[in-house]
Design an enzyme around this catalytic site. Structure first.
Site, short mmCIF file in Angstrom:
data_model
loop_
_atom_site.label_atom_id
_atom_site.label_comp_id
_atom_site.label_asym_id
_atom_site.label_seq_id
_atom_site.Cartn_x
_atom_site.Cartn_y
_atom_site.Cartn_z
N TYR A 110 0.81 -1.22 0.00
CA TYR A 110 0.00 0.00 0.00
C TYR A 110 0.85 1.27 0.00
CZ TYR A 110 -3.40 3.53 1.37
OH TYR A 110 -4.16 4.65 1.40
N GLU A 123 -22.57 15.69 -2.74
CA GLU A 123 -23.10 15.90 -1.38
C GLU A 123 -23.51 17.37 -1.19
OE1 GLU A 123 -20.45 12.49 0.92
OE2 GLU A 123 -19.55 14.44 0.45
N ASP A 133 -2.25 -23.88 -41.42
CA ASP A 133 -1.69 -22.58 -41.79
C ASP A 133 -0.38 -22.44 -41.02
OD1 ASP A 133 -1.47 -19.84 -42.53
OD2 ASP A 133 -2.44 -19.25 -40.65
#
Length: 783
Positions: free
Chosen positions: A133, A424, A540
């Site tokens: 983190y 808000e 192919d």
């Protein structure tokens, strides 16, 4: 996008077959939505309390809104845990070191969280937290995703260590998801902390329904390619069925980056990634409207609104709430406010800016404090302070009281995923109808056209907008507010979460229902191969027996493929051919040494039978004068498309654009194709083949299907097992002829190499070249 259009865009989804086996939703978040504390005196900590975590309120509310229709569980790091110890004077709070917890204590947390909140906690040690983190996420990914390129060069050892932690922690999340997973479950992974988890889960659960939502911005390819581990991050994300972003620009950047960095094919809907299609969508997050409405009217908030109104009774209030990081634009806001006081002196002593900030960034805190002191020293007095700066977490009731009391909100972020503060603010302004000033660089700006949009770097422009907002008529304020309110109320967290899940389910259903070409089961292939008496095996070359390379001459045959091919050619029951678009010299050099192998070059223009050195030209009686006209058109586009070139074959001309710009190349190819179809095809006996990053023009009477027809017709003993395997449109001619061949259906194996939802005449598909080589190995082991 209007509300009507937004809702309509999802109305078609239920028309698909309903998903009868509804499983659970497994949310995978960086942290669980609850803070864990221990506040009871006991010898062993076995009773814990959980309170809602501050931050990421919109995401957690969206997740919570799904519980009415779904059983949900949440997997995440338990976060920092605290112990409340009561001393004689007050209650003190200490952080609990995870390594000090006993197995019994961890189990008690796990059991309580699962029983009370359906959460499965992940316990991480301090080193992992710092490396994952605070290390990789915050020092590498977060700055880059916000367009901040690091300027402190190192020797790479720190980054490598942090990457190892990032990878290890992502693996821990993935292991926990795999452990909890039940068939039918939906896995929803959140944000940039966990970008490797989709691929890690997909490796163990190939059929799982996986969604990834990136809450942060996503940068353009020029910025993202600075990341040393860019390919690993992208591949981790692309393993999801659906990747969601806040804005269309972020989605576009992700698709473009996948094309430019990994070279994958893409469309506006998503990215084609090694046989799997990853859908990409835009889902703007909102807020929990009902919760915010209830809070702003609560008995805790109303008295505070009155107190603020009395305190600033003769002042206009500007409000701002931001984290103190480089992208929230607090310094730009203060500079613009100073410019406003300078340019519009009539507002001095009449306007106050209340700025709330929170962060651990000490450097920025000092800069902001200095600037606040400068403005207050220049424009303030003993009776009046123009800027009130509060650098701490404020309680929700204080926050909503502040939003309700303001005359205007000022949001000047220079880069932001989705700023929910402005949403808000709109909810809190239902009585006052204050103006909303928003940076046009935020994710919110695109959907809030009734707000006053500003460029945070243009201080004069922001100053003028503040003046306009404070001088605006009540009528205009009301009109703008009602439009904003309608948007906020219709685009809630619940709408966001339900839209994402609905789209995820339906992209998965769509993919599962459109699987016209099932994956070839190698056991079935082996059994049919073993029981047959006369076999024709046609392959192919590029994209089938060897991976496609940026430069054609780099696609040399892999050793293991040659070994299996030689074994197959030694079996007297087999007739093995490689039917390629390559010229005869290249095929002779790379594959000519294999005994009993037949070769066909330039899409069926030339043949070289097994045990022969001689190439037969099947087009020698054809008129090739068309080449001059085609070459003129190809040269025209080559001059205008950097990185493209023309390959001259004896019976065809190919224009390659694999080295051109990944977006401009395909655009030019479409233009070139249109040009050829209008100017050449109508008057000459040729056709245009659209290959992988190339266009080829060849005579219409020559194709790979004609070779299959010739081989089947010339065989003295009828074949009872035929394979035709290829990866692009030129191979469809083989599949078409094989369909018409007069043998039993279970003896035909037309195989498309690529994704399962590719449009093809083939009966089976294999996702990659590695799978084709594995099938050669399986057959050669029976020889």
């Amino acid at each position: 996008m209007s509300d009507i259009k937004r809702n309509d865009s999802f109305n078609f989804l239920p028309l698909l077959a309903s998903d009868r086996n509804q499983g659970r939703i497994i949310h995978v978040t960086h942290q669980i939505p609850f803070e864990v504390t221990h506040d009871i005196k006991e010898d062993e900590r076995l009773h814990w309390s959980f309170t809602s975590r501050l931050g990421h309120a919109a995401m957690y509310a969206g997740m919570h809104s799904l519980i009415d229709e779904w059983e949900t569980i949440c997997i995440g790091w338990c976060g920092r845990m605290y112990e409340n110890s009561e001393s004689s004077s007050d209650v003190t709070r200490h952080e609990i070191d995870v390594s000090s917890l006993t197995a019994k204590e961890k189990d008690s947390i796990r059991v309580q969280l699962e029983q009370e909140h359906n959460c499965i906690p992940l316990f991480l040690d301090t080193e992992s937290i710092n490396g994952h983190y605070h290390g990789y996420c915050k020092t590498l990914l977060w700055p880059l995703f916000n367009y901040i390129v690091w300027n402190d060069a190192t020797d790479g050892r720190i980054e490598k260590t942090q990457w190892n932690y990032y990878e290890a922690v992502n693996q821990k999340y993935a292991n926990l998801v795999i452990e909890q997973y039940q068939p039918g479950d939906i896995i929803w992974i959140h944000d940039y902390h966990l970008l490797l988890v989709p691929n890690m889960v997909r490796a163990k659960l190939p059929k799982a329904r996986i969604g990834l939502f990136v809450h942060s911005p996503f940068p353009s390819s020029e910025i993202f390619r600075c990341l040393p581990k860019r390919q690993e991050i992208l591949k981790g994300m692309l393993a999801a069925n659906l990747v969601g972003f806040q804005t269309y620009a972020n989605s576009r950047h992700f698709i473009s980056t996948s094309t430019r960095v990994l070279g994958y094919e893409s469309s506006p809907d998503g990215v084609e990634c090694e046989g799997h299609f990853c859908h990409v969508g835009t889902f703007a997050i909102g807020i929990d409207v009902d919760a915010v409405d209830a809070l702003r009217k609560s008995s805790d908030v109303v008295p505070k609104i009155k107190a603020i109104a009395e305190m600033y009774s003769d002042k206009k209030i500007l409000v701002g709430r931001d984290k103190l990081d480089l992208v929230q634009g607090v310094l730009q806001k203060l500079a613009a406010f100073e410019k406003f006081l300078m340019d519009y002196p009539q507002w001095q002593n009449k306007v106050v800016l209340i700025q709330v900030t929170s962060s651990d960034n000490v450097k920025n805190e000092h800069k902001v404090a200095e600037m606040v002191a400068h403005i207050n020293g220049t424009y303030g007095s003993l009776e009046f302070t123009p800027v009130h700066h509060y650098h701490h977490q404020i309680h929700m009731d204080e926050y909503y009281a502040l939003l309700s009391s303001a005359d205007a909100a000022l949001i000047t972020a220079v880069r932001d995923g989705m700023n929910t503060a402005c949403l808000e603010y709109v909810m809190c302004q239902q009585e006052k109808h204050g103006s909303l000033i928003v940076s046009e660089l935020t994710g919110t700006a695109g959907s809030m056209s009734s707000a006053l949009l500003v460029n945070p770097w243009d201080y004069s422009g922001v100053a003028k907008t503040i003046n306009d907002a404070l001088s605006m008529s009540e009528e205009e304020k009301l009109t703008r507010h009602l439009q904003l309110l309608a948007h906020v109320k219709s685009n809630t967290t619940s709408f966001w979460a339900h839209s994402f899940i609905k789209m995820l389910i339906n992209t998965c259903l769509l993919s599962e229902q459109s699987k016209n070409t099932p994956k070839l089961k190698l056991d079935y292939l082996r059994d049919q191969y073993k029981s047959s008496k006369k076999r024709l095996l046609c392959f192919d070359y590029d994209g089938t027996l060897t991976p496609i390379k940026k430069t054609p001459m780099a696609a040399t045959p892999p050793k293991d493929m040659l070994e299996y091919l030689e074994k197959l050619c030694q079996d007297p029951l087999n007739e093995v051919w490689v039917i390629s678009g390559r010229d005869e010299i290249t095929l002779s050099d790379w594959l000519g040494h294999i005994e009993n192998l037949g070769l066909s070059a330039e899409h069926g223009s030339f043949m070289r039978y097994p045990k022969s050195e001689k190439w037969i030209n099947l087009t020698e009686h054809l008129d090739m004068s068309w080449k001059n006209d085609v070459l003129e058109i190809f040269n025209y586009y080559t001059e205008r498309t950097t990185g493209s070139f023309v390959e001259h074959k004896r019976c065809a001309l190919t224009w390659h654009y694999r080295l051109a710009d990944p977006e401009y190349g395909p655009f030019q190819a479409k233009e070139c194709q249109n040009h050829l179809e209008q100017a050449i095809l109508s008057k000459l006996p040729v056709e245009v083949l659209v290959g992988k990053k190339n266009l080829e023009v060849r005579p219409t009477s020559v194709n790979k299907g004609e070779i299959i027809k010739k081989l089947v017709a010339s065989s003295t003993t009828p074949f009872d097992f035929i394979i035709c395997c290829g990866d692009d449109k030129t191979d469809e001619d083989m599949f078409k002829i094989l369909k018409k061949t007069d043998i039993y259906e279970h003896q035909k194996f037309s195989i498309m190499v690529g994704s399962e939802d590719q449009k093809t005449q083939a009966i089976w598909h294999l996702p990659t070249v590695a799978d084709v080589i594995e099938s050669l190995k399986v057959m050669s082991s029976q020889t």
